[in-house]
Design a protein around this motif. Structure first.
Motif, PDB file in Angstrom:
ATOM      1  N   THR A  97       0.860  -1.224  -0.189  1.00 15.34           N
ATOM      2  CA  THR A  97      -0.133   0.204   0.140  1.00 15.34           C
ATOM      3  C   THR A  97       0.843   1.221   0.087  1.00 15.34           C
ATOM      4  N   THR A 100       2.460   1.602  -3.346  1.00 13.71           N
ATOM      5  CA  THR A 100       1.516   2.050  -4.327  1.00 13.71           C
ATOM      6  C   THR A 100       1.184   3.570  -4.072  1.00 13.71           C
ATOM      7  N   ARG A 101       0.969   4.012  -2.936  1.00 13.58           N
ATOM      8  CA  ARG A 101       0.753   5.389  -2.515  1.00 13.58           C
ATOM      9  C   ARG A 101       1.836   6.223  -2.989  1.00 13.58           C
ATOM     10  N   VAL A 103       4.148   5.715  -5.400  1.00 16.12           N
ATOM     11  CA  VAL A 103       4.224   5.730  -6.778  1.00 16.12           C
ATOM     12  C   VAL A 103       3.011   6.495  -7.286  1.00 16.12           C
ATOM     13  N   ALA A 104       1.677   6.509  -6.807  1.00 13.30           N
ATOM     14  CA  ALA A 104       0.767   7.361  -7.386  1.00 13.30           C
ATOM     15  C   ALA A 104       1.034   8.629  -7.176  1.00 13.30           C
ATOM     16  N   ILE A 105       1.404   9.147  -6.045  1.00 17.37           N
ATOM     17  CA  ILE A 105       1.498  10.447  -5.649  1.00 17.37           C
ATOM     18  C   ILE A 105       2.742  11.183  -6.296  1.00 17.37           C
ATOM     19  N   GLU A 108       1.883  11.713 -10.177  1.00 14.43           N
ATOM     20  CA  GLU A 108       1.028  12.767 -10.440  1.00 14.43           C
ATOM     21  C   GLU A 108       1.533  14.165 -10.209  1.00 14.43           C
ATOM     22  N   GLU A 109       2.814  14.097  -9.390  1.00 16.12           N
ATOM     23  CA  GLU A 109       3.499  15.368  -9.115  1.00 16.12           C
ATOM     24  C   GLU A 109       4.472  15.455 -10.366  1.00 16.12           C
ATOM     25  N   GLU A 112       2.162  16.855 -13.036  1.00 16.89           N
ATOM     26  CA  GLU A 112       1.889  18.420 -12.913  1.00 16.89           C
ATOM     27  C   GLU A 112       3.265  19.184 -13.321  1.00 16.89           C
TER      28      GLU A 112
ATOM     29  N   VAL B 270      -5.477  13.088 -10.764  1.00 17.41           N
ATOM     30  CA  VAL B 270      -5.941  11.799 -10.660  1.00 17.41           C
ATOM     31  C   VAL B 270      -4.513  10.820 -10.252  1.00 17.41           C
ATOM     32  N   LEU B 271      -4.763  10.399  -9.073  1.00 17.78           N
ATOM     33  CA  LEU B 271      -3.799   9.406  -8.319  1.00 17.78           C
ATOM     34  C   LEU B 271      -3.842   8.045  -8.741  1.00 17.78           C
ATOM     35  N   ASN B 272      -3.139   7.355  -9.393  1.00 17.86           N
ATOM     36  CA  ASN B 272      -3.456   5.991  -9.868  1.00 17.86           C
ATOM     37  C   ASN B 272      -2.684   4.904  -9.027  1.00 17.86           C
ATOM     38  N   HIS B 273      -3.475   4.188  -8.204  1.00 20.70           N
ATOM     39  CA  HIS B 273      -2.654   2.977  -7.565  1.00 20.70           C
ATOM     40  C   HIS B 273      -2.481   2.083  -8.785  1.00 20.70           C
ATOM     41  N   ARG B 277      -5.900  -1.531  -3.774  1.00 22.72           N
ATOM     42  CA  ARG B 277      -5.514  -1.457  -2.304  1.00 22.72           C
ATOM     43  C   ARG B 277      -6.627  -1.450  -1.333  1.00 22.72           C
ATOM     44  N   THR B 285      -3.949   7.652   0.348  1.00 22.56           N
ATOM     45  CA  THR B 285      -3.289   8.229  -0.518  1.00 22.56           C
ATOM     46  C   THR B 285      -3.749   9.881  -0.868  1.00 22.56           C
ATOM     47  N   TYR B 289      -1.832  13.258  -0.141  1.00 24.71           N
ATOM     48  CA  TYR B 289      -1.585  14.209  -1.371  1.00 24.71           C
ATOM     49  C   TYR B 289      -2.268  15.380  -1.161  1.00 24.71           C
ATOM     50  N   ASP B 385      -6.465  -1.318   5.171  1.00 21.52           N
ATOM     51  CA  ASP B 385      -6.555  -0.921   3.655  1.00 21.52           C
ATOM     52  C   ASP B 385      -8.066  -0.949   3.397  1.00 21.52           C
TER      53      ASP B 385
END
Lengths: 120, 440
Positions: A97, A100-101, A103-105, A108-109, A112, B270-273, B277, B285, B289, B385
């Motif tokens: 988790t 994954t978090r 990587v996702a953040i 996105e940054e 941007e 858009v935040l992609n997992h 999870r 997440t 953010y 989770d």
């Protein structure tokens, strides 16, 4: 030799082949491989000398009939193993988790930043 | 929030004056009586302008003649007017943030301009609509004046906020479809009668108003989404009516449908997992953010269409006003007619378990509509989770001493959201998950 012993030995042999294969494919590290070898070795010894061993355990622990004592000890060991597994899996899930978090953040940054650069 | 225009009331909101409206009314009465108008016709002169119109109609005296007396008295009063503390700072802050400012007042244009000039705030306003600028029937509490400002500034009503000190201001805002803020702490300049109306936000003075705007202007909405291609477009369209694109954070939790493409087409964050999870993972997440982006307020809003935008604003209210650190929208405190029995029961069991760990009873611990302030959001550590996260958040908030309030909301149960939401098995899992988690 009883039929049960043969079955047990075949099962242990199968598990041995599997762990060797897993090790060869690099899915298990050498520590894991050795630990499993050790455990299967102990199982094999128990399978070959069940009566003698159960008598020994009975004498040491003083638990009812010999075979019962063997069961109790095995169940205890399995329970410990399961607990260990639960902890490990739980930790791994959290790490996934977290990963994954991050990587996702970060993605996105980065997106941007790219957008900002494109706008310039 | 996407606030493009703030429409201020003048008297009692931005400026006050030593002379009260009751005194003005008395002076007007004296002058009118001197003109030979019968006392009966005047009544209690409330409201003044409308009464003058009536008097003119009944007596045949030219309206302008009557009105000029009122204007004269108002202008005289405004010569002594003063700015309320914090007024300049609020106007300056909003101007800096690129928000258009307008003034809507029931007083005459002459008096209003005089007050603005005298107090040095004339340059802040892009639009001014006074009494003479609309038909009498369009004056506050009718929405006509606000509507005129909106069309002059070319701002849709949902992207504007009206600030006033009186029920009339709130009623006018509601009629025009804008949000409303009531300033309650100013006695000077308040109209001589009161009208009950519930504003969207309430502050006591202009310092608090500034703080409220600071929070509102950096409010983020976190929308966790897993395979929500059907409902996501309408949820995002709804949110975009009140929030800016850069304030909406969709967490696509490894969906296998078109959720990602749809969210990206709206140009929101858009935040992609990469892998699924669960709800807790997604919320964690999104909140992390939003905190990184400097959010002052964070709202969580489900993507399955079971929440109403108006409820989100209501849940936001106590946090935006600074009266709470964490607010939960409770489906059980509001209208529960649409909630099936099994859901009510399941909720109750989970509430009870949550209450044991949190040492605080929340009537709807499983609600997906929540609002945090920045401080509370950064304290909360999410480790669950799956769905148990809803209880975990309450337990964490309570543990860290956040002030928790519940706000009644209405849940919209469609067949779709019923299928997707938590069911009995999921409920049992949540309970077990909570128990195990807290033993750690």
């Amino acid at each position: 030799m009883y039929v049960a012993q043969v079955v047990a030995l075949v099962a242990i042999l199968y598990l041995l082949v599997r762990i060797v294969n897993e090790y060869r494919r690099g899915r298990v590290d050498w520590q894991g491989f050795l630990s499993w070898l050790l455990i299967f070795g102990i199982f094999a010894v128990i399978a070959v000398f069940p009566v003698e061993l159960s008598k020994e355990i009975k004498d040491v622990l003083g638990l009812g009939r010999g075979l019962d004592a063997l069961f109790v000890v095995s169940i205890g060991l399995i329970f410990l193993l399961m607990f260990q597994l639960y902890i490990e899996i739980d930790r791994t899930k959290r790490e996934i988790t977290e990963l994954t978090r991050k990587v996702a953040i970060e993605l996105e940054e980065i997106n941007e930043r790219i957008k900002k650069l494109e706008e310039r | 929030m996407d606030i493009k225009a703030v429409i201020f009331d003048l008297d009692g909101t931005l400026v006050g004056a030593p002379t009260s409206f009751s005194e003005i009314k008395e002076r007007l009465r004296e002058r009118l009586l001197k003109m030979g108008i019968e006392e009966e016709l005047l009544g209690d002169l409330t409201p003044m302008y409308e009464t003058l119109l009536k008097v003119s109609e009944k007596t045949g005296i030219e309206f302008e003649k009557l009105h000029s007396i009122q204007v004269e008295l108002e202008a005289e009063r405004m010569k002594e007017s003063f700015l309320f503390e914090g007024a300049l700072e609020v106007l300056e802050y909003l101007k800096e943030r690129g928000v258009k400012l307008a003034l809507v007042t029931r007083s005459s244009k002459k008096a209003a301009l005089l007050a603005l000039e005298k107090n040095g705030i004339a340059n802040y306003f892009d639009s001014l609509v006074a009494r003479e600028d609309v038909k009498p029937e369009d004056l506050k509490p009718s929405p006509g004046q606000i509507q005129k400002v909106l069309s002059e500034l070319d701002v849709p009503p949902e992207k504007a906020i009206a600030v006033g000190d009186h029920g009339y201001d709130v009623l006018a805002a509601k009629g025009a479809g804008t949000l409303s803020i009531l300033v309650t702490g100013h006695d000077s300049g308040r109209m001589s009668f009161s009208v009950e109306a519930e504003p969207d936000f309430e502050v006591s003075d202009l310092w608090d108003l500034k703080k409220l705007f600071e929070r509102l202007l950096s409010t983020y909405v976190v929308v966790p989404a897993y395979n929500e291609e059907k409902t996501l477009p309408s949820v995002l369209n709804d949110l975009l009516r009140c929030f800016r694109r850069e304030e909406i954070v969709v967490v696509n939790d490894g969906s296998r449908d078109r959720t990602r493409a749809i969210a990206e087409s709206y140009r929101v964050h858009v935040l992609n997992h990469l892998v699924n999870r669960g709800l807790g993972g997604a919320l964690g997440t999104g909140i992390a953010y939003a905190v990184r982006k400097g959010a002052e307020i964070i709202i969580t809003f489900d993507a399955d269409g079971q929440h109403l935008l108006s409820d989100a604003l209501r849940v936001m209210r106590p946090v935006a006003e600074g009266k709470a650190d964490f607010a939960v929208g409770s489906r059980l405190k509001g209208d529960t007619s649409e909630m099936p029995f099994i859901k009510k029961f399941g909720n109750f069991v989970l509430d009870a378990i949550t209450a044991v760990f949190a040492r605080k009873y929340v009537s709807d611990s499983q609600s997906g509509l929540r609002c945090f302030n920045r401080e509370c959001a950064s304290k909360i550590k999410i480790t669950c989770d799956r769905y148990a996260v809803s209880s975990e958040i309450i337990i964490e908030a309570s543990k860290h001493g956040c002030r928790i309030v519940e706000v009644p909301i209405k849940a919209v149960y469609t067949e779709y959201s019923m299928k997707k939401g938590t069911n009995v098995i999921e409920g049992v899992k949540i309970a077990l998950n909570l128990l195990f988690d807290k033993l750690r």
